[in-house]
Design an enzyme around this catalytic site. Structure first.
Site, PDB file in Angstrom:
ATOM      1  N   GLU A  71      32.242  28.356  50.707  1.00  0.00           N
ATOM      2  CA  GLU A  71      31.855  27.237  49.843  1.00  0.00           C
ATOM      3  C   GLU A  71      32.976  26.215  49.891  1.00  0.00           C
ATOM      4  O   GLU A  71      34.065  26.503  50.404  1.00  0.00           O
ATOM      5  CB  GLU A  71      31.656  27.721  48.395  1.00  0.00           C
ATOM      6  CG  GLU A  71      30.340  28.425  48.192  1.00  0.00           C
ATOM      7  CD  GLU A  71      30.081  28.806  46.739  1.00  0.00           C
ATOM      8  OE1 GLU A  71      31.039  28.846  45.951  1.00  0.00           O
ATOM      9  OE2 GLU A  71      28.923  29.063  46.405  1.00  0.00           O
ATOM     10  N   HIS A 107      29.236  21.030  33.815  1.00  0.00           N
ATOM     11  CA  HIS A 107      28.953  22.274  34.539  1.00  0.00           C
ATOM     12  C   HIS A 107      29.921  23.394  34.153  1.00  0.00           C
ATOM     13  O   HIS A 107      29.518  24.515  33.928  1.00  0.00           O
ATOM     14  CB  HIS A 107      29.055  21.981  36.032  1.00  0.00           C
ATOM     15  CG  HIS A 107      28.624  23.101  36.923  1.00  0.00           C
ATOM     16  ND1 HIS A 107      27.440  23.768  36.747  1.00  0.00           N
ATOM     17  CD2 HIS A 107      29.215  23.660  38.011  1.00  0.00           C
ATOM     18  CE1 HIS A 107      27.322  24.700  37.687  1.00  0.00           C
ATOM     19  NE2 HIS A 107      28.390  24.666  38.451  1.00  0.00           N
ATOM     20  N   ARG A 152      38.399  23.847  39.058  1.00  0.00           N
ATOM     21  CA  ARG A 152      38.087  25.221  39.466  1.00  0.00           C
ATOM     22  C   ARG A 152      37.637  25.264  40.919  1.00  0.00           C
ATOM     23  O   ARG A 152      36.829  24.444  41.348  1.00  0.00           O
ATOM     24  CB  ARG A 152      36.960  25.742  38.578  1.00  0.00           C
ATOM     25  CG  ARG A 152      36.382  27.048  39.015  1.00  0.00           C
ATOM     26  CD  ARG A 152      35.108  27.340  38.249  1.00  0.00           C
ATOM     27  NE  ARG A 152      34.043  26.409  38.584  1.00  0.00           N
ATOM     28  CZ  ARG A 152      32.793  26.773  38.917  1.00  0.00           C
ATOM     29  NH1 ARG A 152      32.465  28.042  38.944  1.00  0.00           N
ATOM     30  NH2 ARG A 152      31.876  25.866  39.179  1.00  0.00           N
TER      31      ARG A 152
HETATM   32  C1  LIG Z   1      23.830  26.890  36.789  1.00  0.00           C
HETATM   33  C2  LIG Z   1      25.185  27.537  36.949  1.00  0.00           C
HETATM   34  C3  LIG Z   1      25.587  28.006  38.201  1.00  0.00           C
HETATM   35  C4  LIG Z   1      26.842  28.636  38.345  1.00  0.00           C
HETATM   36  N1  LIG Z   1      27.187  29.174  39.561  1.00  0.00           N
HETATM   37  C5  LIG Z   1      28.352  29.882  39.649  1.00  0.00           C
HETATM   38  C6  LIG Z   1      28.685  30.585  40.846  1.00  0.00           C
HETATM   39  O1  LIG Z   1      27.933  30.598  41.814  1.00  0.00           O
HETATM   40  N2  LIG Z   1      29.869  31.285  40.878  1.00  0.00           N
HETATM   41  C7  LIG Z   1      30.733  31.317  39.828  1.00  0.00           C
HETATM   42  O2  LIG Z   1      31.797  31.955  39.920  1.00  0.00           O
HETATM   43  N3  LIG Z   1      30.427  30.660  38.688  1.00  0.00           N
HETATM   44  C8  LIG Z   1      29.272  29.971  38.573  1.00  0.00           C
HETATM   45  N4  LIG Z   1      28.963  29.339  37.400  1.00  0.00           N
HETATM   46  C9  LIG Z   1      29.885  29.487  36.264  1.00  0.00           C
HETATM   47  C10 LIG Z   1      29.757  30.896  35.693  1.00  0.00           C
HETATM   48  O3  LIG Z   1      28.403  31.293  35.721  1.00  0.00           O
HETATM   49  C11 LIG Z   1      30.266  30.961  34.259  1.00  0.00           C
HETATM   50  O4  LIG Z   1      31.525  30.360  34.164  1.00  0.00           O
HETATM   51  C12 LIG Z   1      30.379  32.415  33.799  1.00  0.00           C
HETATM   52  O5  LIG Z   1      29.147  33.083  33.984  1.00  0.00           O
HETATM   53  C13 LIG Z   1      30.797  32.486  32.345  1.00  0.00           C
HETATM   54  O6  LIG Z   1      30.722  33.826  31.936  1.00  0.00           O
HETATM   55  P1  LIG Z   1      31.115  34.189  30.447  1.00  0.00           P
HETATM   56  O7  LIG Z   1      30.896  35.659  30.317  1.00  0.00           O
HETATM   57  O8  LIG Z   1      32.434  33.644  30.139  1.00  0.00           O
HETATM   58  O9  LIG Z   1      30.072  33.372  29.554  1.00  0.00           O
HETATM   59  P2  LIG Z   1      28.479  33.383  29.492  1.00  0.00           P
HETATM   60  O10 LIG Z   1      27.860  34.080  30.626  1.00  0.00           O
HETATM   61  O11 LIG Z   1      28.056  31.977  29.242  1.00  0.00           O
HETATM   62  O12 LIG Z   1      28.204  34.252  28.189  1.00  0.00           O
HETATM   63  C14 LIG Z   1      28.594  33.795  26.914  1.00  0.00           C
HETATM   64  C15 LIG Z   1      28.019  34.724  25.885  1.00  0.00           C
HETATM   65  O13 LIG Z   1      28.549  34.444  24.596  1.00  0.00           O
HETATM   66  C16 LIG Z   1      27.488  34.418  23.650  1.00  0.00           C
HETATM   67  N5  LIG Z   1      27.898  33.597  22.512  1.00  0.00           N
HETATM   68  C17 LIG Z   1      28.259  32.294  22.512  1.00  0.00           C
HETATM   69  N6  LIG Z   1      28.602  31.919  21.275  1.00  0.00           N
HETATM   70  C18 LIG Z   1      28.465  33.010  20.477  1.00  0.00           C
HETATM   71  C19 LIG Z   1      28.649  33.249  19.088  1.00  0.00           C
HETATM   72  N7  LIG Z   1      29.053  32.300  18.231  1.00  0.00           N
HETATM   73  N8  LIG Z   1      28.407  34.485  18.605  1.00  0.00           N
HETATM   74  C20 LIG Z   1      27.972  35.478  19.412  1.00  0.00           C
HETATM   75  N9  LIG Z   1      27.775  35.290  20.741  1.00  0.00           N
HETATM   76  C21 LIG Z   1      28.023  34.079  21.251  1.00  0.00           C
HETATM   77  C22 LIG Z   1      26.322  33.881  24.436  1.00  0.00           C
HETATM   78  O14 LIG Z   1      25.108  34.129  23.782  1.00  0.00           O
HETATM   79  C23 LIG Z   1      26.512  34.639  25.750  1.00  0.00           C
HETATM   80  O15 LIG Z   1      26.027  35.943  25.636  1.00  0.00           O
HETATM   81  C24 LIG Z   1      27.718  28.724  37.238  1.00  0.00           C
HETATM   82  C25 LIG Z   1      27.317  28.237  35.996  1.00  0.00           C
HETATM   83  C26 LIG Z   1      26.068  27.661  35.838  1.00  0.00           C
HETATM   84  C27 LIG Z   1      25.661  27.176  34.481  1.00  0.00           C
END
Ligand SMILES: Cc1cc2nc3c(=O)[nH]c(=O)nc-3n(C[C@H](O)[C@H](O)[C@H](O)COP(=O)(O)OP(=O)(O)OC[C@H]3O[C@@H](n4cnc5c(N)ncnc54)[C@H](O)[C@@H]3O)c2cc1C
Length: 568
Positions: A132, A370, A405
């Site tokens: 990528e 994003h 990033r």
């Molecule tokens: C469309 C898209 C494509 C992407 N593609 C890629 C990729 O190919 N490769 C890559 O490395 N990254 C990619 N990213 C980025 C990556 O997906 C995210 O940065 C990563 O998944 C974040 O993971 P996380 O566990 O931190 O948060 P999330 O997966 O967003 O989970 C957050 C969690 O916290 C919960 N939550 C939030 N607030 C509260 C609250 N107050 N109380 C209780 N629960 C709460 C939510 O409900 C959720 O369960 C992409 C992002 C998007 C949107």
């Protein structure tokens, strides 16, 4: 002093029920589930509770497309992954944190595979690694073609379900869905003592309650809902960041928000996740046009429509401002039906869902928020500056992304640093301590009304989005202050989200106004060049100790940490 005023008054309402856990994990994306699984394994006999705001699979993780980066392929090394990450980070990565990410990354991905995640591979089982932007080697593992996040989420949630059962060694992991964490509970010496939750549940555990615990891991994901257009789902309202800030934790690098240039514009006032139209569509020959059908990328950059994301996003915003429109168009009619159906079936399907057939019609598009490179500042064990409070995933700022990033490093960061949190907890849990800052008593919490949300999103999009300037950011800060003055006393979940977004917006605007340079994903029209004076991080904390500031924040500049390495 609006942020501080809200922070002081925003003590969660009187809980209707109280219970205990040893570790609370907030969020069920890649970071939260990995933290919970590993903490459960490392702390046999202890109670690990995972709470999540909506359904377990609702978060950015399941939408991730491209894949997860790790030096797993022949000829690749963590050292090369480190170098590519440092280059993308535009001088602001913490090289020690990146070294941790890239050296522990391959093992973490193998453990994810061991857990059951099925990545694309050849018949002999050799991972199909792709490249990528910014990666000089093939190192992106992917699943289901462009459905990596869905597979990662499936495998993790299955493992979570399996870990739910109690065994002879101790209790299983308990999970509560539809449980929005409202605020952190603390002791008098400002250690974490638990959370307050709003649960849509059954029986006794319904409504507002409190869970007391000496450790809270915030894994609440990103802040995309700060903006009118975002690739992030509706749950990405920066809750963890706001909770941490209110509890006195430091946030860093908030000004660095990545914008994707082309998501489908769904009309004014649309909320929630907007479908991504991948760069690959432009790679196949689609091009951007303004409302009058004129191409505008030609002549702006040698790569025209395939210029780097930041450049394309900036050009779109300029055209929208010049033409007074809220979107531009992507013209992919020249690709033909075969290319659309064979090469981009998912994208065409989501266009058709919105009654646009890209074979014959233009696709309305806008740049969209994003990814947040900044967040709650942590060390390499995931510890924030508040004892007992950890953060991981997109909610955290471990220092691995710097000012921008590198593609596919975020899923990896969620995995690696969540594992490290569990390892840190295994060295010893703090003892339970009673919270002293419990309820707001008879004083109802002051919340930004949910009607403030659209104002915040419009303001952030216009003043603190892709294009920023000193006067624009100052106007944004003023307007945010006014929105904060409208604080109402309606303790609805939507108002808590608006309140969290308001605090995050205030902190982000302050950080963006402070950094008078253009670097990585932070574009200042009035300071268009990078400056060595800014080789460091803007830290933000909530405190009303700085009388020179009206927003109740304290901003501190700290020089880059860790060895500089070859950051270019
Ligand atoms: C469309 C898209 C494509 C992407 N593609 C890629 C990729 O190919 N490769 C890559 O490395 N990254 C990619 N990213 C980025 C990556 O997906 C995210 O940065 C990563 O998944 C974040 O993971 P996380 O566990 O931190 O948060 P999330 O997966 O967003 O989970 C957050 C969690 O916290 C919960 N939550 C939030 N607030 C509260 C609250 N107050 N109380 C209780 N629960 C709460 C939510 O409900 C959720 O369960 C992409 C992002 C998007 C949107």
């Amino acid at each position: 002093m609006i942020a501080a005023r809200l922070a002081r008054r925003l003590l969660a309402p009187e809980p209707g029920w109280i219970r205990r856990a040893d570790v609370i994990v907030v969020g069920s994306g890649i970071a939260g589930v990995t933290a919970a699984l590993n903490a459960h394994e490392a702390l046999a006999g202890r109670n690990v509770l995972l709470v999540t705001k909506s359904l377990l699979d609702d978060g950015s993780t399941r939408w991730a497309q491209g894949g997860i980066a790790a030096a797993l392929g022949p000829g690749d090394t963590p050292e090369q992954h480190l170098r590519d990450t440092l280059v993308a980070g535009a001088g602001l990565c913490d090289a020690d944190a990146v070294r941790t990410l890239v050296t522990e990354g391959p093992g973490a991905v193998r453990r994810l595979i061991g857990l059951g995640a099925r990545f694309d591979a050849d018949p002999a089982g050799v991972l199909a690694l792709t490249r990528e932007g910014g990666h000089l080697r093939r190192r992106i593992a992917h699943a289901g073609g462009d459905a990596t996040g869905a597979e990662v989420s499936r495998a993790l949630l299955l493992a979570l379900a399996e870990a739910a059962a109690d065994t002879d060694e101790g209790p299983g992991i308990e999970t509560i869905e539809h449980a929005m964490t409202l605020d952190l509970l603390r002791t008098t010496d400002n250690r974490v003592a638990g959370v307050t939750l709003h649960v849509i549940g059954e029986g006794q555990q319904d409504g507002v309650g409190a869970v007391l615990a000496p450790v809270v891991v915030l894994a609440t994901g990103g802040i995309g809902q700060l903006y009118l257009a975002t690739t992030n789902p509706a749950v990405s309202t920066g809750d963890g960041l706001a909770l941490g800030l209110r509890a006195g934790a430091e946030a860093a690098d908030l000004e660095f928000v990545q914008f994707h240039p082309t998501v489908m514009w769904l009309g004014p006032g649309s909320r929630g996740r907007q479908p991504l139209i991948s760069e690959a569509v432009r790679g196949e020959g689609a091009f951007l046009v303004d409302a009058d059908g004129r191409r505008f990328m030609t002549g702006r950059h040698p790569l025209a429509d395939l210029a780097p994301r930041d450049v394309v996003a900036k050009a779109i915003m300029k055209v929208m401002a010049e033409t007074g429109t809220d979107h531009v168009y992507l013209d992919g009619r020249n690709l033909g039906k075969q290319t659309w159906t064979e090469r981009f079936p998912t994208i065409r399907a989501s266009c058709l869902e919105h009654r646009i057939d890209p074979v014959h019609e233009l696709i309305p598009v806008v740049p969209a928020a994003h990814y947040a490179s900044g967040g709650l500042r942590t060390d390499r064990h995931g510890r924030t500056s508040v004892p007992g409070l950890y953060a991981c995933g997109e909610a955290a700022c471990t220092g691995v992304h710097g000012a921008n990033r590198l593609a596919s490093n975020s899923l990896l960061e969620g995995l690696v640093f969540a594992e490290r949190i569990a390892a840190d907890l295994a060295r010893g849990l703090p003892s339970h301590a009673e919270p002293t800052l419990t309820a707001g008593g008879d004083q109802p919490p002051a919340l930004v009304p949910s009607s403030g949300l659209e104002r915040i999103q419009a303001l952030m999009t216009e003043r603190a989005g892709v294009l920023r300037s000193g006067p624009g950011l100052a106007a944004a800060a003023d307007e945010l202050r006014k929105i904060g003055e409208d604080a109402s006393d309606q303790p609805a979940v939507a108002a808590w989200e608006a309140t969290n977004l308001h605090l995050v917006a205030t902190a982000l605007v302050a950080a963006a106004a402070t950094r008078t340079e253009t670097r990585g994903s932070h574009w200042r029209e009035d300071y268009p060049a990078e400056s060595d004076d800014w080789l460091g991080h803007v830290l933000v904390t909530v405190a009303d100790s700085d009388p020179a500031r009206a927003d109740g924040l304290t901003l501190t500049f700290v020089p880059r940490t860790g060895p500089a390495g070859d950051q270019r």
